[in-house]
Enzyme design. Sequence first.
Site, PDB file in Angstrom:
ATOM      1  N   HIS A 125      27.514   0.273  12.048  1.00  0.00           N
ATOM      2  CA  HIS A 125      27.264  -0.640  13.185  1.00  0.00           C
ATOM      3  C   HIS A 125      28.359  -1.588  13.616  1.00  0.00           C
ATOM      4  O   HIS A 125      28.778  -2.148  12.644  1.00  0.00           O
ATOM      5  CB  HIS A 125      25.816  -1.356  12.963  1.00  0.00           C
ATOM      6  CG  HIS A 125      25.864  -2.116  11.759  1.00  0.00           C
ATOM      7  ND1 HIS A 125      26.424  -3.483  11.582  1.00  0.00           N
ATOM      8  CD2 HIS A 125      25.533  -1.804  10.356  1.00  0.00           C
ATOM      9  CE1 HIS A 125      26.241  -3.802  10.372  1.00  0.00           C
ATOM     10  NE2 HIS A 125      25.799  -2.822   9.484  1.00  0.00           N
ATOM     11  N   HIS A 134      42.486   7.902  13.630  1.00  0.00           N
ATOM     12  CA  HIS A 134      41.805   9.251  13.373  1.00  0.00           C
ATOM     13  C   HIS A 134      40.994   8.744  12.079  1.00  0.00           C
ATOM     14  O   HIS A 134      41.538   8.274  11.103  1.00  0.00           O
ATOM     15  CB  HIS A 134      42.850  10.216  12.661  1.00  0.00           C
ATOM     16  CG  HIS A 134      42.259  11.601  12.122  1.00  0.00           C
ATOM     17  ND1 HIS A 134      43.105  12.486  11.845  1.00  0.00           N
ATOM     18  CD2 HIS A 134      41.063  11.835  11.873  1.00  0.00           C
ATOM     19  CE1 HIS A 134      42.593  13.381  11.171  1.00  0.00           C
ATOM     20  NE2 HIS A 134      41.336  12.969  11.641  1.00  0.00           N
TER      21      HIS A 134
HETATM   22  C1  COA Z   1      48.524   9.161   1.376  1.00  0.00           C
HETATM   23  C2  COA Z   1      49.309  10.208   1.737  1.00  0.00           C
HETATM   24  C3  COA Z   1      49.723   9.976   3.333  1.00  0.00           C
HETATM   25  C4  COA Z   1      50.561  10.271   0.813  1.00  0.00           C
HETATM   26  O1  COA Z   1      51.349  11.165   1.515  1.00  0.00           O
HETATM   27  P1  COA Z   1      53.001  11.363   0.970  1.00  0.00           P
HETATM   28  O2  COA Z   1      53.579  10.197   1.631  1.00  0.00           O
HETATM   29  O3  COA Z   1      53.464  12.762   1.420  1.00  0.00           O
HETATM   30  O4  COA Z   1      52.915  11.073  -0.573  1.00  0.00           O
HETATM   31  P2  COA Z   1      53.337  12.082  -1.684  1.00  0.00           P
HETATM   32  O5  COA Z   1      52.355  13.227  -1.398  1.00  0.00           O
HETATM   33  O6  COA Z   1      54.672  12.389  -1.575  1.00  0.00           O
HETATM   34  O7  COA Z   1      52.839  11.226  -2.986  1.00  0.00           O
HETATM   35  C5  COA Z   1      53.506  10.141  -3.380  1.00  0.00           C
HETATM   36  C6  COA Z   1      52.579   9.397  -4.534  1.00  0.00           C
HETATM   37  O8  COA Z   1      51.298   9.055  -4.225  1.00  0.00           O
HETATM   38  C7  COA Z   1      50.453   9.784  -4.677  1.00  0.00           C
HETATM   39  N1  COA Z   1      49.199  10.054  -3.667  1.00  0.00           N
HETATM   40  C8  COA Z   1      49.533  10.605  -2.732  1.00  0.00           C
HETATM   41  N2  COA Z   1      48.252  10.589  -1.938  1.00  0.00           N
HETATM   42  C9  COA Z   1      47.367   9.867  -2.728  1.00  0.00           C
HETATM   43  C10 COA Z   1      46.191   9.567  -2.588  1.00  0.00           C
HETATM   44  N3  COA Z   1      45.399   9.866  -1.433  1.00  0.00           N
HETATM   45  N4  COA Z   1      45.599   8.736  -3.625  1.00  0.00           N
HETATM   46  C11 COA Z   1      46.039   8.429  -4.296  1.00  0.00           C
HETATM   47  N5  COA Z   1      47.429   8.877  -4.763  1.00  0.00           N
HETATM   48  C12 COA Z   1      48.262   9.272  -3.975  1.00  0.00           C
HETATM   49  C13 COA Z   1      51.087  11.028  -5.398  1.00  0.00           C
HETATM   50  O9  COA Z   1      50.283  11.604  -6.530  1.00  0.00           O
HETATM   51  C14 COA Z   1      52.427  10.649  -5.721  1.00  0.00           C
HETATM   52  O10 COA Z   1      52.268   9.624  -6.984  1.00  0.00           O
HETATM   53  P3  COA Z   1      53.403   9.868  -7.933  1.00  0.00           P
HETATM   54  O11 COA Z   1      54.775   9.340  -7.116  1.00  0.00           O
HETATM   55  O12 COA Z   1      53.038   9.206  -8.934  1.00  0.00           O
HETATM   56  O13 COA Z   1      53.770  11.259  -8.240  1.00  0.00           O
HETATM   57  C15 COA Z   1      48.349  11.452   1.387  1.00  0.00           C
HETATM   58  O14 COA Z   1      48.282  12.015   0.438  1.00  0.00           O
HETATM   59  C16 COA Z   1      47.022  11.525   2.084  1.00  0.00           C
HETATM   60  O15 COA Z   1      46.012  10.988   1.323  1.00  0.00           O
HETATM   61  N6  COA Z   1      46.869  11.743   3.136  1.00  0.00           N
HETATM   62  C17 COA Z   1      45.473  11.933   4.078  1.00  0.00           C
HETATM   63  C18 COA Z   1      45.146  13.412   4.115  1.00  0.00           C
HETATM   64  C19 COA Z   1      44.004  13.392   5.075  1.00  0.00           C
HETATM   65  O16 COA Z   1      42.930  12.765   4.509  1.00  0.00           O
HETATM   66  N7  COA Z   1      43.913  14.357   5.823  1.00  0.00           N
HETATM   67  C20 COA Z   1      42.877  14.555   6.877  1.00  0.00           C
HETATM   68  C21 COA Z   1      43.196  15.725   7.707  1.00  0.00           C
HETATM   69  S1  COA Z   1      41.939  16.091   8.599  1.00  0.00           S
END
Ligand code: COA
Length: 196
Positions: A125, A134
């Site tokens: 709400h 998104h």
């Molecule tokens: C947060 C996010 C944007 C980061 O993406 P990125 O910049 O490519 O990051 P990386 O995958 O290179 O990870 C970098 C670090 O962050 C950590 N990390 C990435 N995503 C994380 C998350 N959601 N929660 C906690 N830690 C996360 C990784 O483990 C990595 O840690 P390290 O350096 O200790 O190894 C992505 O992981 C994410 O969660 N995106 C959302 C996806 C989603 O919900 N999509 C829906 C589509 S319908």
Amino acid sequence: MNKDVIIIGASGHGKVIADIVKKSSDKVIGFLDDDLSKNGVIGKIDDCIKHKDVYFIVAIGDNKTRKMIAEKYIIKYYTAIHPTAVIAEDVIIDDGTVVMANAVINPSAKIGRHCIINTGAIVEHGNQIADYVHVSPNATLCGTVTVGEGTHIGAGAVVNHNIEIGSNITIGAGATVVKNIDKPGVYVGVPTRELK
Ligand SMILES: CC(C)(COP(=O)(O)OP(=O)(O)OC[C@H]1O[C@@H](n2cnc3c(N)ncnc32)[C@H](O)[C@@H]1OP(=O)(O)O)[C@@H](O)C(=O)NCCC(=O)NCCS
């Protein structure tokens, strides 16, 4: 009256929107995509201006790209709402937004233009969601949260009640937001910290 709809973007997200259009008893004319080899594509994105008397929806998950396309063309935008979404009577949803299966949007919430309220997301709400946001699958925005333009809330993230999240922010999958965030960037974890 049933609407004819062209979907801009022919990848997986576009297919999900096509399914919603059909379930709403409207008609999918086809997809526009610059990759003409994709299934169901009837032309490139620029071709949208050639089609008359149809509605369009931009089915591109990336918020910046979706905004760039939505603002480039003066065309009529379709709002796609899955029949299983539960939306309170006074909720305002602007043009071009999609609300997917099993999403819940509770009273007095306002959703801007070209947003994605993804599968099973909960928008409680009084939420104020700006344009091009998104909210990913199963994310939960508790009561009276505000989210700024272009922000992405990751899958399964939780945002506590009364929190304000600014524009162009990414909240990672599974994060829990307990304090306001205004600086653009990527935030992950429970509670969230900025990912440098
Ligand atoms: C947060 C996010 C944007 C980061 O993406 P990125 O910049 O490519 O990051 P990386 O995958 O290179 O990870 C970098 C670090 O962050 C950590 N990390 C990435 N995503 C994380 C998350 N959601 N929660 C906690 N830690 C996360 C990784 O483990 C990595 O840690 P390290 O350096 O200790 O190894 C992505 O992981 C994410 O969660 N995106 C959302 C996806 C989603 O919900 N999509 C829906 C589509 S319908």
